[in-house]
Write a protein that holds these residues in place. Structure first.
Motif, PDB file in Angstrom:
ATOM      1  N   ILE B 294       0.857  -1.185   0.000  1.00 28.95           N
ATOM      2  CA  ILE B 294       0.000   0.000   0.000  1.00 28.95           C
ATOM      3  C   ILE B 294       0.890   1.230   0.000  1.00 28.95           C
ATOM      4  CG2 ILE B 294      -1.753   1.267   1.275  1.00 28.95           C
ATOM      5  CD1 ILE B 294      -2.692  -1.283   2.432  1.00 28.95           C
ATOM      6  N   VAL B 295       0.636   2.137  -0.934  1.00 27.05           N
ATOM      7  CA  VAL B 295       1.379   3.389  -0.967  1.00 27.05           C
ATOM      8  C   VAL B 295       0.582   4.421  -0.213  1.00 27.05           C
ATOM      9  CG1 VAL B 295       2.262   5.197  -2.420  1.00 27.05           C
ATOM     10  CG2 VAL B 295       2.337   2.862  -3.209  1.00 27.05           C
ATOM     11  N   GLU B 296       1.185   4.992   0.809  1.00 25.45           N
ATOM     12  CA  GLU B 296       0.482   6.026   1.570  1.00 25.45           C
ATOM     13  C   GLU B 296       0.918   7.389   1.081  1.00 25.45           C
ATOM     14  OE1 GLU B 296       0.923   5.352   5.826  1.00 25.45           O
ATOM     15  OE2 GLU B 296       1.424   3.303   5.251  1.00 25.45           O
ATOM     16  N   VAL B 297      -0.068   8.201   0.716  1.00 19.62           N
ATOM     17  CA  VAL B 297       0.238   9.498   0.142  1.00 19.62           C
ATOM     18  C   VAL B 297       0.890  10.407   1.178  1.00 19.62           C
ATOM     19  CG1 VAL B 297      -0.919  11.558  -0.668  1.00 19.62           C
ATOM     20  CG2 VAL B 297      -1.480   9.390  -1.666  1.00 19.62           C
ATOM     21  N   GLU B 298       0.473  10.289   2.424  1.00 13.22           N
ATOM     22  CA  GLU B 298       0.964  11.229   3.427  1.00 13.22           C
ATOM     23  C   GLU B 298       2.130  10.693   4.230  1.00 13.22           C
ATOM     24  OE1 GLU B 298      -2.224  12.694   5.675  1.00 13.22           O
ATOM     25  OE2 GLU B 298      -3.258  13.538   3.948  1.00 13.22           O
ATOM     26  N   ASN B 299       2.729   9.631   3.757  1.00 19.04           N
ATOM     27  CA  ASN B 299       3.877   9.067   4.454  1.00 19.04           C
ATOM     28  C   ASN B 299       5.137   9.676   3.853  1.00 19.04           C
ATOM     29  OD1 ASN B 299       5.940   7.447   5.410  1.00 19.04           O
ATOM     30  ND2 ASN B 299       4.693   5.597   5.372  1.00 19.04           N
ATOM     31  N   GLN B 300       5.931  10.325   4.702  1.00 22.37           N
ATOM     32  CA  GLN B 300       7.077  11.063   4.162  1.00 22.37           C
ATOM     33  C   GLN B 300       8.113  10.165   3.518  1.00 22.37           C
ATOM     34  OE1 GLN B 300       8.108  14.542   4.650  1.00 22.37           O
ATOM     35  NE2 GLN B 300       7.163  15.177   6.568  1.00 22.37           N
ATOM     36  N   SER B 301       8.165   8.912   3.964  1.00 13.12           N
ATOM     37  CA  SER B 301       9.170   8.037   3.362  1.00 13.12           C
ATOM     38  C   SER B 301       8.698   7.473   2.035  1.00 13.12           C
ATOM     39  CB  SER B 301       9.516   6.894   4.310  1.00 13.12           C
ATOM     40  OG  SER B 301       8.371   6.110   4.529  1.00 13.12           O
ATOM     41  N   HIS B 302       7.403   7.637   1.725  1.00 16.48           N
ATOM     42  CA  HIS B 302       6.917   7.116   0.450  1.00 16.48           C
ATOM     43  C   HIS B 302       7.024   8.160  -0.645  1.00 16.48           C
ATOM     44  CE1 HIS B 302       4.238   3.612   2.126  1.00 16.48           C
ATOM     45  NE2 HIS B 302       5.477   3.545   2.519  1.00 16.48           N
ATOM     46  N   CYS B 303       6.657   9.409  -0.333  1.00 14.49           N
ATOM     47  CA  CYS B 303       6.726  10.441  -1.367  1.00 14.49           C
ATOM     48  C   CYS B 303       6.787  11.808  -0.693  1.00 14.49           C
ATOM     49  CB  CYS B 303       5.509  10.371  -2.286  1.00 14.49           C
ATOM     50  SG  CYS B 303       3.998  10.901  -1.499  1.00 14.49           S
ATOM     51  N   ASP B 304       6.940  12.833  -1.512  1.00 13.33           N
ATOM     52  CA  ASP B 304       7.120  14.186  -0.960  1.00 13.33           C
ATOM     53  C   ASP B 304       5.832  14.975  -0.937  1.00 13.33           C
ATOM     54  OD1 ASP B 304      10.212  14.427  -2.770  1.00 13.33           O
ATOM     55  OD2 ASP B 304       9.805  13.718  -0.739  1.00 13.33           O
ATOM     56  N   PHE B 305       4.708  14.295  -0.915  1.00 14.36           N
ATOM     57  CA  PHE B 305       3.436  15.005  -0.968  1.00 14.36           C
ATOM     58  C   PHE B 305       3.269  15.951   0.218  1.00 14.36           C
ATOM     59  CE2 PHE B 305      -0.902  15.732  -1.910  1.00 14.36           C
ATOM     60  CZ  PHE B 305      -1.555  15.771  -0.702  1.00 14.36           C
ATOM     61  N   VAL B 306       3.641  15.455   1.404  1.00 12.70           N
ATOM     62  CA  VAL B 306       3.462  16.281   2.598  1.00 12.70           C
ATOM     63  C   VAL B 306       4.309  17.545   2.493  1.00 12.70           C
ATOM     64  CG1 VAL B 306       3.775  16.360   5.078  1.00 12.70           C
ATOM     65  CG2 VAL B 306       2.915  14.315   4.024  1.00 12.70           C
ATOM     66  N   LYS B 307       5.546  17.368   1.982  1.00 14.17           N
ATOM     67  CA  LYS B 307       6.419  18.549   1.848  1.00 14.17           C
ATOM     68  C   LYS B 307       5.798  19.554   0.883  1.00 14.17           C
ATOM     69  CE  LYS B 307      10.920  16.652   2.940  1.00 14.17           C
ATOM     70  NZ  LYS B 307      10.956  15.225   2.616  1.00 14.17           N
ATOM     71  N   LEU B 308       5.245  19.021  -0.216  1.00 16.83           N
ATOM     72  CA  LEU B 308       4.640  19.935  -1.186  1.00 16.83           C
ATOM     73  C   LEU B 308       3.473  20.667  -0.570  1.00 16.83           C
ATOM     74  CD1 LEU B 308       4.241  20.971  -4.112  1.00 16.83           C
ATOM     75  CD2 LEU B 308       2.679  19.084  -4.428  1.00 16.83           C
ATOM     76  N   ARG B 309       2.651  19.925   0.157  1.00 20.03           N
ATOM     77  CA  ARG B 309       1.466  20.559   0.720  1.00 20.03           C
ATOM     78  C   ARG B 309       1.850  21.614   1.737  1.00 20.03           C
ATOM     79  NH1 ARG B 309      -2.253  16.832   4.022  1.00 20.03           N
ATOM     80  NH2 ARG B 309      -0.411  16.930   5.326  1.00 20.03           N
ATOM     81  N   ASN B 310       2.811  21.251   2.574  1.00 13.00           N
ATOM     82  CA  ASN B 310       3.232  22.233   3.577  1.00 13.00           C
ATOM     83  C   ASN B 310       3.789  23.471   2.913  1.00 13.00           C
ATOM     84  OD1 ASN B 310       2.510  20.510   5.538  1.00 13.00           O
ATOM     85  ND2 ASN B 310       4.565  19.816   6.045  1.00 13.00           N
TER      86      ASN B 310
END
Lengths: 368, 396
Positions: B294-310
């Motif tokens: 399962i790929v979690e969108v809000e998991n920092q080790s999976h992708c940079d989505f959280v960084k982008l949103r912040n």
């Protein structure tokens, strides 16, 4: 002793032989009706021995935008480093300005069976801003290979085994957008589906979930049908019901969603080919993960000979008829090759004997 | 009133600290305490406290009442997950009624510009979010100048704002200028493709570009790193000016500085978006369910989505708007005015095409002339003064 044997033989002969009662029926004498072992099936062994000695030739072309994993997939398919990338020293990933074809040949051996594998790569396809007519070099290449084979075939002193450089299969890589076929895909497949067997695959399919994959495939199939594109295995060339059932199953799954890699990882104590990410390991040969195994079975294990046959019997014959008709209309020997954009190609071979040409044309008319 | 309060406080404190501290100490504490209370009485006002420290609060209250607006543009080929990412960023479903075209319609598709506006409210703060989408970009066989409709759109918004600003009634100017453009780079390639480079070069002087690596779930961590390095190199090599995060002030906390540094090293962000909520590790998270994990969108080790949103929403939204107003819009305005004045000089007309206020900003040539004339005037004035003095002396 001998007399008795003769007697026995005479006695045997008196029984009616299983034969054809009428002269030209197409009856089949079944094996169980034969009263002894004739040995017809031994011809398979003979064939096998001969082909093992001679070896196979297989030419596969990979087409797609740069970065879709073409070289990796070819390496994974044949479990060896056969792609252009692995063979060129100091290889650099650069987008080339024009489409030029490069072919690399290897001889692979497995269990005494030798195969001369040629991988034809098409760097530069679809990478520019303006991709109009980027398929032309590819169409030209395919026709050139047919032309070479035709010329060799029509030659008076032709070789025993004509070197076969015709493209047996073209694997077309679609990016896993998840939406639909792009105009460049439609244009390419429409033109090439007529002259070569195309096998479309969805590249880098590990970015699609299973539902998205199914939807994408359905939309692609609809698009292919709407545009009149025929991909391998074509429905018209199914020879009998058994073939049809097998091929229908394949047709339901086209295009295959593949993932390629040449790295191995440990999963449950086994070494498997896979891609390791933070959320799991994608096993390339696991059918639940991706359809690489299906593609490999199609291309190598079950339909390799069929691909070659379709290329020889259908695509090549169509090309041959076209060319010979052109030359027949001219009244001369084989006319110069007309390329797709209307220019003529200079032919530097001597003109072939015209009566040979005419008998060949007669044959062509007869069998078509 | 104040004395009564002081007295009562003193008594209270003394009763609490009986016998432990001296009276002077208590008085000292009381004095400090009172001086830190923000009372606006005449006694205290002229001693040390003016009170404009409450200005940020006033601004805050006014802006909350007025609400914010933000225009975000998403650009990239179709099928790169733009709509999904926008939905994930703002936790809305903006593309519910989107219709996917079929084969015939797509052959003749051109680049369109579509706008979706949505009003979001969170903790009393209203945001009017406009998403500008560019369907059809980069999809055709011949993509020459496929960015032209996009640059035209951005220029149009600037022009409209320019006209409104120069108009008579400036109370309700509608700000449709594009504050930020998210450009989606496909993960399938080996870096930037020619169309990516051309697009970014056409737009980097008009809008803040933030390049993103889309659909990052088809890349292993090594591949992500390689691709990011490659894209950063190519951006530098081609001279593309993407949006730069503002430097931290030197008096910021170390933690903030560290975060900022990490953010800068992480560009371009490798993002994954999702429209679905899945169950992972006992929680319901936004993610994508694959047979292999399962790929979690809000998991920092999976992708940079959280960084982008912040970065996009929580820390740099206002900076993006500022850069758009101060840099890109001003560039456009200067360019526009220069063109107009040169045109005026050429045509020698008295009426300008736009309703301009007083004088147009003089260009370099006239400024120089004015300076020269000024100096001449000054010299003449000095001479006149001298002559006057001489005459004066003569008279005397």
């Amino acid at each position: 002793m001998e007399e008795r044997e003769v007697e026995e033989r005479v006695v045997e002969i008196e029984h009616p032989l299983p034969c054809l009662s009428e002269s030209d029926t197409q009856g089949i004498i079944k094996g169980r009706d034969l009263f002894g072992y004739v040995g017809i099936e031994a011809v398979l062994d003979q064939m096998r021995r001969k082909t093992m000695k001679a070896g196979f030739e297989f030419n596969i072309m990979v087409v797609g935008q740069s970065g879709l994993g073409k070289s990796t997939l070819v390496n994974t398919l044949f479990k060896s480093k056969v792609s252009r990338k692995s063979c060129t020293p100091n290889y650099e990933e650069k987008i080339s300005k024009t489409v030029h074809l490069q072919s690399v040949s290897h001889v692979i051996e497995e269990k005494g069976v030798k195969m001369k594998l040629t991988v034809i790569d098409t760097p530069g396809f679809g990478d520019q801003i303006n991709n109009e007519n980027c398929w032309e070099p590819i169409v030209k290449y395919v026709n050139e290979q047919y032309e070479k084979y035709l010329k060799e075939e029509l030659n008076v002193n032709r070789k025993r085994r004509i070197p076969d450089t015709r493209v047996h299969c073209c694997v077309y890589f679609l990016p896993a957008t998840g939406h639909w076929l792009r105009p460049i895909d439609v244009e390419f497949m429409r033109r090439l589906g007529k002259i070569v067997s195309i096998v479309p695959v969805i590249a880098k399919a590990d970015t699609l979930t299973l539902e998205e994959r199914l939807e994408f495939k359905q939309r692609i199939r609809q698009d292919l049908q709407a545009n009149g594109i025929r991909v391998y295995p074509q429905k018209e060339y199914d020879e009998d019901a058994e073939d049809r059932i097998l091929n229908d199953k394949i047709r339901e799954n086209i295009p295959f969603a593949v993932v390629g890699t040449d790295k191995e990882h440990q999963v449950n104590g086994n070494k498997v080919l896979g891609r390791k990410t933070k959320w799991g390991i994608i096993e390339v040969e696991n059918v639940a993960h991706c359809e690489f195994a299906h593609l490999r079975d199609l291309l190598i294990r079950s339909h390799l000979q069929d691909l070659k046959d379709v290329t020889h019997n259908i695509h090549y014959e169509a090309y041959r008829v076209k060319r010979l008709n052109e030359s027949n209309a001219n009244g001369l020997a084989l006319s110069p090759l007309i390329l797709e954009n209307g220019t003529l190609e200079k032919s530097d071979r001597k003109p072939i004997l015209t009566d040979v040409c005419r008998t060949v044309t007669g044959q062509a008319y007869g069998c078509m | 009133m104040l004395c009564y309060f002081c007295a009562s406080l003193m008594i209270h404190i003394r009763s609490v600290l009986k016998g432990q501290f001296t009276q002077s100490f208590i008085l000292q504490n009381l004095y400090n305490l009172l001086s830190s209370i923000k009372f606006l009485t005449c006694d205290f006002q002229d001693k040390q406290y003016v009170g404009f420290a409450t200005l940020p609060n006033q601004v805050h209250r006014k802006s909350v009442k007025k609400g914010f607006d933000f225009t975000l543009m998403v650009a990239g080929e179709s099928g790169l997950g733009k709509s999904t990412l926008v939905n994930s960023l703002f936790l809305t479903d903006l593309y519910k009624d989107r219709k996917l075209l079929n084969a015939e319609e797509r052959i003749n598709q051109t680049v369109e510009i579509t706008k979706h506006t949505v009003d979001i409210e969170e903790k009393g703060v209203k945001l009017k979010l406009t998403i500008v989408d560019t369907p059809g970009f980069g999809d055709a066989v011949n993509n020459n100048e496929c960015w032209r409709p996009i640059t035209d759109y951005i220029d149009q918004q600037f022009e409209q704002y320019f006209r409104d600003e120069s108009g008579l009634n400036r109370k309700n100017i509608l700000d449709n200028r594009v504050h930020c453009c998210l450009y989606f780079i496909p993960p399938f390639g080996h870096g930037l493709r020619p169309v990516d480079v051309e697009f970014m070069k056409a737009l980097h002087e008009k809008v803040n570009i933030i390049p993103l690596i889309s659909k990052a779930d088809c890349l292993t961590p090594n591949e992500v790193k390689k691709l990011k390095d490659r894209v950063r190199d190519e951006i530098e090599r081609f001279g593309i000016k993407v949006y730069q995060f503002p430097e931290c002030d030197s008096d910021e906390e170390e933690e903030f500085k560290q975060m900022d540094k990490e953010l800068k090293e992480c560009t371009p962000f490798a993002v994954i978006g999702s429209n679905t909520v899945v169950e992972a590790r006992g929680q319901r998270v936004r993610g994508r369910l694959y047979p292999w994990g399962i790929v979690e969108v809000e998991n920092q080790s999976h992708c940079d989505f959280v960084k982008l949103r912040n970065m996009l929403i929580r820390s740099h939204m206002h900076d993006l708007k500022d850069v758009t107003c101060d840099v890109h819009y001003e560039n456009y305005r200067a360019h526009c005015i220069q063109e107009m004045t040169s045109k005026l000089a050429q045509d020698n007309r008295t009426d300008s095409p736009l309703p301009l206020l007083p004088l147009p900003t003089p260009d370099v040539e006239t400024e120089r002339l004015i300076k020269m004339k000024d100096e001449e005037l000054k010299r003449m004035q000095e001479m006149l003064e001298k002559m006057q003095q001489q005459m004066h002396e003569k008279d005397q």
